[in-house]
Design an enzyme around this catalytic site. Sequence first.
Site, mmCIF file in Angstrom:
data_model
loop_
_atom_site.group_PDB
_atom_site.id
_atom_site.type_symbol
_atom_site.label_atom_id
_atom_site.label_comp_id
_atom_site.label_asym_id
_atom_site.label_seq_id
_atom_site.Cartn_x
_atom_site.Cartn_y
_atom_site.Cartn_z
ATOM 1 N N MET A 28 32.005 41.333 36.064
ATOM 2 C CA MET A 28 32.221 40.401 35.039
ATOM 3 C C MET A 28 31.790 39.054 35.434
ATOM 4 S SD MET A 28 35.100 42.230 32.656
ATOM 5 C CE MET A 28 36.462 41.609 33.345
ATOM 6 N N GLY A 29 31.214 38.564 36.596
ATOM 7 C CA GLY A 29 31.151 37.372 36.815
ATOM 8 C C GLY A 29 32.246 36.533 37.629
ATOM 9 N N HIS A 32 33.498 35.865 43.505
ATOM 10 C CA HIS A 32 34.071 35.255 44.807
ATOM 11 C C HIS A 32 33.835 36.075 46.021
ATOM 12 C CE1 HIS A 32 36.836 38.342 44.001
ATOM 13 N NE2 HIS A 32 37.295 38.094 42.833
ATOM 14 N N GLY A 34 35.281 38.457 47.152
ATOM 15 C CA GLY A 34 35.514 39.888 47.077
ATOM 16 C C GLY A 34 34.436 40.606 46.505
ATOM 17 N N HIS A 35 33.727 40.015 45.522
ATOM 18 C CA HIS A 35 32.603 40.250 45.158
ATOM 19 C C HIS A 35 31.206 40.285 46.280
ATOM 20 C CE1 HIS A 35 34.392 38.778 41.277
ATOM 21 N NE2 HIS A 35 34.324 40.072 41.143
ATOM 22 N N GLY A 145 35.526 47.783 44.122
ATOM 23 C CA GLY A 145 36.518 47.382 45.083
ATOM 24 C C GLY A 145 37.815 48.271 44.986
ATOM 25 N N GLU A 146 38.555 48.349 46.079
ATOM 26 C CA GLU A 146 39.750 48.832 46.286
ATOM 27 C C GLU A 146 40.763 48.112 45.323
ATOM 28 O OE1 GLU A 146 40.920 50.198 49.807
ATOM 29 O OE2 GLU A 146 39.404 51.872 49.911
ATOM 30 N N GLN A 151 41.152 51.930 38.450
ATOM 31 C CA GLN A 151 39.694 51.848 38.003
ATOM 32 C C GLN A 151 38.739 52.662 39.124
ATOM 33 O OE1 GLN A 151 37.959 48.165 36.480
ATOM 34 N NE2 GLN A 151 36.636 48.087 38.545
ATOM 35 N N SER A 184 39.051 36.968 39.990
ATOM 36 C CA SER A 184 38.437 35.776 39.206
ATOM 37 C C SER A 184 39.798 35.274 38.564
ATOM 38 C CB SER A 184 37.515 36.442 38.317
ATOM 39 O OG SER A 184 36.571 37.107 38.931
HETATM 40 P P1 AMP Z 1 35.206 41.984 38.244
HETATM 41 O O1 AMP Z 1 34.212 41.459 38.029
HETATM 42 O O2 AMP Z 1 36.272 40.866 39.025
HETATM 43 O O3 AMP Z 1 35.967 42.714 37.323
HETATM 44 O O4 AMP Z 1 34.929 43.220 39.588
HETATM 45 C C1 AMP Z 1 33.935 43.550 39.856
HETATM 46 C C2 AMP Z 1 34.043 44.315 41.165
HETATM 47 O O5 AMP Z 1 34.481 43.699 42.316
HETATM 48 C C3 AMP Z 1 34.932 45.673 40.948
HETATM 49 O O6 AMP Z 1 34.517 46.901 41.476
HETATM 50 C C4 AMP Z 1 36.197 45.205 41.577
HETATM 51 O O7 AMP Z 1 37.167 46.338 42.072
HETATM 52 C C5 AMP Z 1 35.531 44.361 42.927
HETATM 53 N N1 AMP Z 1 36.535 43.468 43.294
HETATM 54 C C6 AMP Z 1 37.164 42.404 42.416
HETATM 55 N N2 AMP Z 1 37.861 41.610 43.325
HETATM 56 C C7 AMP Z 1 37.677 41.995 44.560
HETATM 57 C C8 AMP Z 1 38.469 41.907 45.939
HETATM 58 N N3 AMP Z 1 39.345 41.079 46.141
HETATM 59 N N4 AMP Z 1 37.962 42.868 46.947
HETATM 60 C C9 AMP Z 1 37.171 43.726 46.684
HETATM 61 N N5 AMP Z 1 36.871 43.925 45.607
HETATM 62 C C10 AMP Z 1 36.912 43.132 44.452
#
Ligand code: AMP
Length: 251
Positions: A28-29, A32, A34-35, A145-146, A151, A184
Amino acid sequence: MKVYKTLQDIQTWRKGAGTASVGFVATMGALHAGHAELLKRARRENEKVVLSIFVNPTQFNDPKDLEKYPRTLESDLEIAAAENVDAVWTPDRDQMYPDNYRYKIVETNLSAKWCGAYRPGHFEGMLSVVMKLLQVVSPTRAYFGEKDYQQLLLIQEMARAFFLPFKIVAVPTVREFDGLAMSSRNIRLTPAERELAPRLFNIISKAATPLEATQELTKTGFKVEYVEDYQDRRLAAVWLGHVRLIDNVRL
Ligand code: AMP
């Protein structure tokens, strides 16, 4: 790096990729580290890498959360370029929901628990959009991501239930130096809340039971939604001021 807005353009790109292996990261943009870790993994394991950026309205049960969700496209594209992404897809609502969300993916067991109990409709919206994204990108491997453990489980089991021919790859949670899971939403924490936030990881890692963790978190100043053990994991969701934080650890 190509940036595509329309369904037609990403479909044309996908056809052009032919039989090359394709790694896919859905986000979802507000990207960071993690992404970035998901993108690095995709880059290592595939010939082509696709990133999608779409703030999916159907998975927000709280309109204020949707409105306040950070949108940082320019820096997202810089991160994507630094990770050598081949194609970025930034669809809009009308393209993703030509049916106006009449059709949904509904899971009837796991999605009612934990986060699902507090965020009605969230997992339906999430599964529906992930199914759509996977259908269009048709990746060899899709990386999740875990950090969002419930999810991840739901997506893995959806892939099995619908015989999706894509490999779902789980990537361990990336944390800040002090243990806070990167998210995020972290930028919405006040400085005082940001200092307290890593205690979530700390407490759920050390407590002997979910009850003990709940008591300790409450004493520390978190408003606890749930702490529960499931298989080899402990999952938790809490509020710190106006920000909802989730985390999980292996037991
Ligand atoms: P989001 O856009 O943040 O909803 O997440 C997009 C993807 O990034 C999802 O598969 C999340 O699980 C993963 N993600 C978000 N934050 C982290 C993190 N800190 N470590 C690993 N994966 C992450």
